[in-house]
Scaffold this motif. Sequence first.
Motif, short mmCIF file in Angstrom:
data_model
loop_
_atom_site.label_atom_id
_atom_site.label_comp_id
_atom_site.label_asym_id
_atom_site.label_seq_id
_atom_site.Cartn_x
_atom_site.Cartn_y
_atom_site.Cartn_z
N LYS A 154 0.83 -1.20 0.00
CA LYS A 154 0.00 0.00 0.00
C LYS A 154 0.87 1.25 0.00
O LYS A 154 0.65 2.18 -0.79
N ILE A 155 1.87 1.27 0.86
CA ILE A 155 2.75 2.43 0.95
C ILE A 155 3.49 2.63 -0.37
O ILE A 155 3.69 3.77 -0.82
N ARG A 156 3.88 1.54 -1.01
CA ARG A 156 4.58 1.64 -2.30
C ARG A 156 3.68 2.32 -3.35
O ARG A 156 4.13 3.20 -4.09
N VAL A 157 2.41 1.92 -3.40
CA VAL A 157 1.48 2.52 -4.36
C VAL A 157 1.22 3.99 -4.01
O VAL A 157 1.23 4.86 -4.88
N TYR A 158 1.00 4.27 -2.73
CA TYR A 158 0.75 5.64 -2.31
C TYR A 158 1.98 6.53 -2.60
O TYR A 158 1.83 7.68 -3.01
N ARG A 159 3.17 5.98 -2.38
CA ARG A 159 4.38 6.76 -2.63
C ARG A 159 4.54 7.06 -4.11
O ARG A 159 5.02 8.14 -4.49
N GLU A 160 4.10 6.13 -4.95
CA GLU A 160 4.14 6.39 -6.39
C GLU A 160 3.21 7.55 -6.73
O GLU A 160 3.54 8.41 -7.54
N PHE A 161 2.04 7.59 -6.10
CA PHE A 161 1.11 8.70 -6.31
C PHE A 161 1.74 10.02 -5.89
O PHE A 161 1.73 11.01 -6.64
N PHE A 162 2.31 10.05 -4.69
CA PHE A 162 2.92 11.28 -4.21
C PHE A 162 4.13 11.68 -5.07
O PHE A 162 4.35 12.88 -5.31
N SER A 163 4.89 10.71 -5.53
CA SER A 163 6.05 11.01 -6.38
C SER A 163 5.61 11.67 -7.68
O SER A 163 6.23 12.64 -8.13
N ARG A 164 4.54 11.16 -8.26
CA ARG A 164 4.06 11.75 -9.51
C ARG A 164 3.47 13.13 -9.28
O ARG A 164 3.69 14.04 -10.08
N LEU A 207 -3.54 6.68 8.52
CA LEU A 207 -2.79 7.93 8.52
C LEU A 207 -1.29 7.66 8.48
O LEU A 207 -0.54 8.37 7.79
N SER A 208 -0.84 6.64 9.19
CA SER A 208 0.60 6.33 9.19
C SER A 208 1.08 5.91 7.82
O SER A 208 2.21 6.22 7.42
N GLU A 209 0.24 5.21 7.05
CA GLU A 209 0.62 4.82 5.69
C GLU A 209 0.71 6.03 4.78
O GLU A 209 1.61 6.12 3.94
N ILE A 210 -0.21 6.97 4.95
CA ILE A 210 -0.18 8.19 4.13
C ILE A 210 1.09 8.98 4.41
O ILE A 210 1.80 9.40 3.48
N THR A 211 1.39 9.20 5.68
CA THR A 211 2.55 10.02 6.02
C THR A 211 3.86 9.32 5.67
O THR A 211 4.82 9.97 5.25
N ALA A 212 3.89 7.99 5.81
CA ALA A 212 5.10 7.25 5.42
C ALA A 212 5.34 7.36 3.92
O ALA A 212 6.48 7.52 3.47
N ALA A 214 4.41 9.80 1.96
CA ALA A 214 4.73 11.18 1.57
C ALA A 214 6.07 11.65 2.12
O ALA A 214 6.59 12.69 1.69
N ASP A 215 6.65 10.89 3.04
CA ASP A 215 7.88 11.31 3.71
C ASP A 215 9.00 11.61 2.72
O ASP A 215 9.31 10.81 1.85
N GLY A 216 9.59 12.80 2.85
CA GLY A 216 10.69 13.20 1.98
C GLY A 216 10.25 13.78 0.66
O GLY A 216 11.05 14.37 -0.06
N LEU A 217 8.98 13.62 0.31
CA LEU A 217 8.44 14.16 -0.94
C LEU A 217 7.60 15.41 -0.68
O LEU A 217 7.73 16.41 -1.40
N PHE A 218 6.75 15.33 0.33
CA PHE A 218 5.85 16.43 0.65
C PHE A 218 5.93 16.77 2.13
O PHE A 218 6.09 15.89 2.98
N GLU A 219 5.79 18.04 2.41
CA GLU A 219 5.58 18.50 3.78
C GLU A 219 4.08 18.57 4.02
O GLU A 219 3.34 19.16 3.23
N VAL A 220 3.63 17.96 5.11
CA VAL A 220 2.22 18.06 5.48
C VAL A 220 2.02 19.39 6.19
O VAL A 220 2.45 19.58 7.33
N CYS A 221 1.41 20.33 5.49
CA CYS A 221 1.25 21.69 6.03
C CYS A 221 0.01 21.83 6.90
O CYS A 221 -0.03 22.69 7.80
N ALA A 222 -1.00 21.02 6.63
CA ALA A 222 -2.23 21.09 7.42
C ALA A 222 -2.94 19.75 7.33
O ALA A 222 -2.90 19.08 6.30
N ILE A 223 -3.57 19.36 8.42
CA ILE A 223 -4.38 18.14 8.43
C ILE A 223 -5.56 18.37 9.36
O ILE A 223 -5.40 18.95 10.44
#
Length: 299
Positions: A154-164, A207-212, A214-223
């Motif tokens: 799941k994290i691999r797929v989500y990270r691909e989304f955030f990377s793109r 939530l932990s999967e989402i933040t993991a 996005a780590d290093g790609l995006f800063e979570v500015c608001a949640i």
Amino acid sequence: MVTIDAGRTDAAAAAIRHHYDIGNEFYRLWLDRSLSYSCALRETAYDTLELAQENKLAHHLNAIDAGSARAVLDIGCGWGAVLRRLSGRHGVARSVGLTLSAEQAEYVRAQQYSGVDVRVEDWLHYRPEGKFDGIISIGAFEHFARPDDSAEEKIRVYREFFSRCREWLTPDGALSLQTIAYANMNAAQANIFMKQEIFPDAELPTLSEITAAADGLFEVCAISNGRLDYAWTCAEWARRLKAERPAATELVGAEAVARYERYLKLSAMGFRMGKITLYRLVLRPYRSGYFAARGDRVA
């Protein structure tokens, strides 16, 4: 760029068609005028569904500073509520909407919004012609993973989304993301009816999967947590569908109407009990200096 198997995208498309292509007229009976099929945002106890959905749309448009944007991508554009406002209210020159529902795409195209291009296309297959000042994704993230995925997958797929998304955004751009997520419940405890009859092949994140991812790609500015907003939204939808039951039955049949009424009531209960929740996140790309400091490769 990570390769994602074709079976995953085919399954996602089939699941979307199963749920959304039941017919635009059916949804028009019980959604608000904007045809927003996602959690509304109540600012007062007196907000109507229409006003609360406007609040939700304004939240996401403000998050990406739509008034100053020249190009915006809407991943999971639905019936085009965001695209309509980008074109009309904000005068955005180029807006692209992605959906996997042919019914939704046909509806949006018929509106002939200026500067809007809607595509029946998975984000995994999309190749943009230029950068975007903002990306909005409301209610699509839940369909990216599959029920048989491990947490790592799941994290691999989500990270691909955030990377793109990071690749597609301008350096000062923003991603406004809204998704249902597991809260005080895990996948094994999910309701079988919901998994098989309503959203087949869909899987919620944590939530932990989402933040993991996005780590290093995006800063979570608001949640923000909209769990009770979604309990109220689903209850409102259920009430409106019940009031339109004869017309809905004529359109899609008694069995389908009963299935949707059950799903909406179960969803409202799940949000109210805290088994599932709703997150709204605003994310901005990390600058390249961050990656250089970590020794990571910059895309």
